[in-house]
Each structure stands twice: as C-alpha cells, then as structure tokens.
Motif scaffolding. Structure first.
Motif, PDB file in Angstrom:
ATOM      1  N   VAL A 110       0.842  -1.198   0.000  1.00 26.76           N
ATOM      2  CA  VAL A 110       0.000   0.000   0.000  1.00 26.76           C
ATOM      3  C   VAL A 110       0.874   1.245   0.000  1.00 26.76           C
ATOM      4  N   THR A 111       1.856   1.254   0.899  1.00 28.20           N
ATOM      5  CA  THR A 111       2.851   2.320   0.931  1.00 28.20           C
ATOM      6  C   THR A 111       4.224   1.669   1.030  1.00 28.20           C
ATOM      7  N   ALA A 112       5.233   2.473   1.156  1.00 31.56           N
ATOM      8  CA  ALA A 112       6.593   1.935   1.250  1.00 31.56           C
ATOM      9  C   ALA A 112       6.793   1.127   2.517  1.00 31.56           C
ATOM     10  N   THR A 113       5.994   1.397   3.537  1.00 30.33           N
ATOM     11  CA  THR A 113       6.167   0.715   4.823  1.00 30.33           C
ATOM     12  C   THR A 113       4.930  -0.067   5.255  1.00 30.33           C
ATOM     13  N   ARG A 114       3.946  -0.177   4.394  1.00 29.56           N
ATOM     14  CA  ARG A 114       2.699  -0.818   4.813  1.00 29.56           C
ATOM     15  C   ARG A 114       2.165  -1.717   3.707  1.00 29.56           C
ATOM     16  N   ALA A 115       1.687  -2.893   4.128  1.00 32.45           N
ATOM     17  CA  ALA A 115       1.094  -3.847   3.184  1.00 32.45           C
ATOM     18  C   ALA A 115      -0.217  -4.356   3.761  1.00 32.45           C
ATOM     19  N   GLU A 116      -1.075  -4.859   2.878  1.00 27.97           N
ATOM     20  CA  GLU A 116      -2.348  -5.425   3.300  1.00 27.97           C
ATOM     21  C   GLU A 116      -2.365  -6.921   2.995  1.00 27.97           C
ATOM     22  N   TYR A 117      -3.070  -7.649   3.841  1.00 24.37           N
ATOM     23  CA  TYR A 117      -3.131  -9.104   3.722  1.00 24.37           C
ATOM     24  C   TYR A 117      -4.585  -9.545   3.649  1.00 24.37           C
ATOM     25  N   GLY A 118      -4.811 -10.695   2.987  1.00 25.51           N
ATOM     26  CA  GLY A 118      -6.171 -11.189   2.801  1.00 25.51           C
ATOM     27  C   GLY A 118      -6.413 -12.520   3.490  1.00 25.51           C
ATOM     28  N   GLU A 119      -7.568 -13.110   3.200  1.00 23.81           N
ATOM     29  CA  GLU A 119      -7.948 -14.388   3.804  1.00 23.81           C
ATOM     30  C   GLU A 119      -6.978 -15.504   3.426  1.00 23.81           C
ATOM     31  N   ALA A 120      -6.421 -15.419   2.216  1.00 19.79           N
ATOM     32  CA  ALA A 120      -5.465 -16.445   1.791  1.00 19.79           C
ATOM     33  C   ALA A 120      -4.235 -16.430   2.695  1.00 19.79           C
ATOM     34  N   HIS A 121      -3.804 -15.239   3.105  1.00 18.20           N
ATOM     35  CA  HIS A 121      -2.660 -15.145   4.017  1.00 18.20           C
ATOM     36  C   HIS A 121      -3.002 -15.734   5.380  1.00 18.20           C
ATOM     37  N   LEU A 122      -4.218 -15.466   5.844  1.00 17.11           N
ATOM     38  CA  LEU A 122      -4.637 -15.995   7.142  1.00 17.11           C
ATOM     39  C   LEU A 122      -4.692 -17.518   7.111  1.00 17.11           C
ATOM     40  N   HIS A 123      -5.228 -18.064   6.031  1.00 17.75           N
ATOM     41  CA  HIS A 123      -5.300 -19.524   5.905  1.00 17.75           C
ATOM     42  C   HIS A 123      -3.907 -20.134   5.838  1.00 17.75           C
ATOM     43  N   ARG A 124      -3.051 -19.514   5.038  1.00 20.86           N
ATOM     44  CA  ARG A 124      -1.687 -20.013   4.912  1.00 20.86           C
ATOM     45  C   ARG A 124      -0.963 -19.962   6.254  1.00 20.86           C
ATOM     46  N   LEU A 125      -1.184 -18.912   7.010  1.00 19.87           N
ATOM     47  CA  LEU A 125      -0.539 -18.771   8.304  1.00 19.87           C
ATOM     48  C   LEU A 125      -1.026 -19.860   9.261  1.00 19.87           C
ATOM     49  N   ARG A 126      -2.295 -20.173   9.214  1.00 18.66           N
ATOM     50  CA  ARG A 126      -2.828 -21.248  10.054  1.00 18.66           C
ATOM     51  C   ARG A 126      -2.238 -22.596   9.652  1.00 18.66           C
ATOM     52  N   LEU A 127      -2.028 -22.783   8.355  1.00 20.04           N
ATOM     53  CA  LEU A 127      -1.391 -24.021   7.880  1.00 20.04           C
ATOM     54  C   LEU A 127       0.044 -24.105   8.398  1.00 20.04           C
ATOM     55  N   ILE A 128       0.762 -22.997   8.322  1.00 17.99           N
ATOM     56  CA  ILE A 128       2.147 -22.961   8.818  1.00 17.99           C
ATOM     57  C   ILE A 128       2.189 -23.292  10.302  1.00 17.99           C
ATOM     58  N   ARG A 129       1.272 -22.716  11.057  1.00 26.20           N
ATOM     59  CA  ARG A 129       1.252 -22.951  12.501  1.00 26.20           C
ATOM     60  C   ARG A 129       0.875 -24.398  12.818  1.00 26.20           C
ATOM     61  N   ALA A 130       0.050 -25.009  11.969  1.00 26.75           N
ATOM     62  CA  ALA A 130      -0.290 -26.417  12.174  1.00 26.75           C
ATOM     63  C   ALA A 130       0.943 -27.286  11.977  1.00 26.75           C
TER      64      ALA A 130
END
Length: 244
Positions: A32-52
């Motif tokens: 979004v900016t040089a120091t900020r990014a946005e994340y979606g549901e796919a990132h949340l799902h992937r993160l849950r998979l990583i944590r599993a």
C-alpha cells in the motif's frame, strides 16, 4: 487486513509473521505504501497451515518450508502421499547404503505378502527395514511375520486416509488436504494407539491387583515397586508424553 490485524486473528506474533515472510513461508502482502502492506484471507489460511505444521506437528521451519514447497511443486495428491515430506534430505550414497541394510529384505517380504503396489526403495520401506533389524539384534523375536497383523490394520487405516481426500477440491486444495492427512492424522493415530495401549495395560496388569482374584502366581509375574512404577501399566502411563 493489516499486519497487526493478521497477527490478532491468527494468534501469531507480528515478529513471527515477519520472520515467515522473510523465510518465504508466507507470500508478501499487497504493498500500500513503502512501509505498509495489506493481507487477505489467503494469508490468514496459509498462516494457520504454517502454525499447524510448526506448532502442532512440531516441524522445523526448514521442514515446514520443504512441505509447502512440495505442495507447490506437486499439486497432485497421489504424488504427495508417496513423498516423505517430513523427512530430511539425504545423500544418494546414504540412500544406497540404507537400501542394502539388514532388515530391508524382511520389509520387502512383508510388502510382497501384503500385495502392496509400492516402491520398496522408498524412505518408509528403508525405515521399516532398519526397525526390523534393530528388533532382531535386540533378540525380541519380532520379525516381518509378526508385523503382518499390524500391516493389515495399517492397510485399513490407509483406506480411511484416502476417504479423507474424497471431495470436490481443486489441485491445490487436494495437495493441502493430503499434507494434513499425512502430517496431522499420523501423530493422531500414534496418540490414539498410546492411549489404547495404556488402557489395555491397566486392565491386564493392574485389573486384579489387590482384588480377591489376585494370586501368588499373578503377583510373581507382575513385578512392581511399592509406588507401582515398576509395572508395565505404569510405564505406558508415564510414556504418554512420547506420542510425538
């Protein structure tokens, strides 16, 4: 969502998420900016998979990255089921030596007896051979024939595994499902076995202790200390934490 929101929803600290991003386990968000990014549901799902994989299955970050890489390269569930995705890399020389190790012949006999259409040179077959060799050296009397009833149980369990893959998933979803069936259901089966063995041990070794049916002969074949720690039942109970 922002990184902070992703952290809040997933329960993963922001610093850990940044680490996963640097290691390539999690794809970058939309800048979004040089120091900020946005994340979606796919990132949340992937993160849950990583944590599993890391938090539940206790894989290292390197092993988890290898699993996720396997999913990306081999979206076919059948290929994933035949891949030792939680095993470390081995050199060709090491594979060759393990293929000649004592016990491998017994593993191959068992596979033939079961009529399994598998590669007898896979990591699983070699591991089975090493276990058979160790059991033989320890004088247990356990050989490939002893394992046949266990193999039949495993065969039935594998049918249940395949049933978990039935569904209208796309290639990527099928690959993820295969990974979860292998990596999460496998330790669950081991945990269930440990619980069942503890139950049977208590019933067999302690069921009549102190009761009217207890005899001197039974006491003689059931050695134990005063606190019960010497009994097989106590051992199985104490080993519950070794399930993983």
């Amino acid at each position: 969502m922002t990184l902070a929101e992703l952290s809040s929803l997933s329960g993963v600290p922001a610093a850990t998420i940044k680490y996963y991003l640097r290691e390539g386990l999690l794809s970058p968000g939309r800048r979004v900016t040089a120091t900020r990014a946005e994340y979606g549901e796919a990132h949340l799902h992937r993160l849950r998979l990583i944590r599993a994989l890391i938090g539940v299955r206790r894989l290292s970050v390197v092993a988890a990255k290898r699993v996720l890489g396997t999913m990306a390269r081999q979206p076919d569930a059948h290929r994933i089921l035949g891949t030792p995705i939680d095993a470390g890399p081995e050199s060709p020389d090491g594979d060759h030596e393990r293929a000649k190790a004592p016990g491998v012949a017994g593993a191959r006999r068992l596979i033939t007896e079961m009529g399994w259409d598998v590669d007898t040179g896979t990591a699983a077959a070699r591991s089975l051979g090493e276990i058979l060799h160790a059991l033989s050296e320890l004088g247990t009397g356990i050989d490939w024939r002893t394992l046949l009833p266990y193999a039949r149980l495993a065969d039935r369990a594998s049918e249940l595994d395949i049933e978990q893959l039935n569904g209208a998933w796309g290639p990527g979803e099928a690959a993820e499902r295969a990974v979860l069936v292998i990596l999460l259901l496998e330790p669950a089966l081991l945990a269930l076995r440990r619980l069942a063995v503890e139950d049977k041990s208590v019933r067999h070794f302690q069921g009549v202790e102190g009761g009217a049916e207890s005899t001197c002969e039974e006491a003689a074949v059931r050695p134990r200390t005063e606190d019960g720690r010497g009994s097989p039942a106590a051992f199985f109970g104490a080993s519950k934490g070794m399930a993983t």
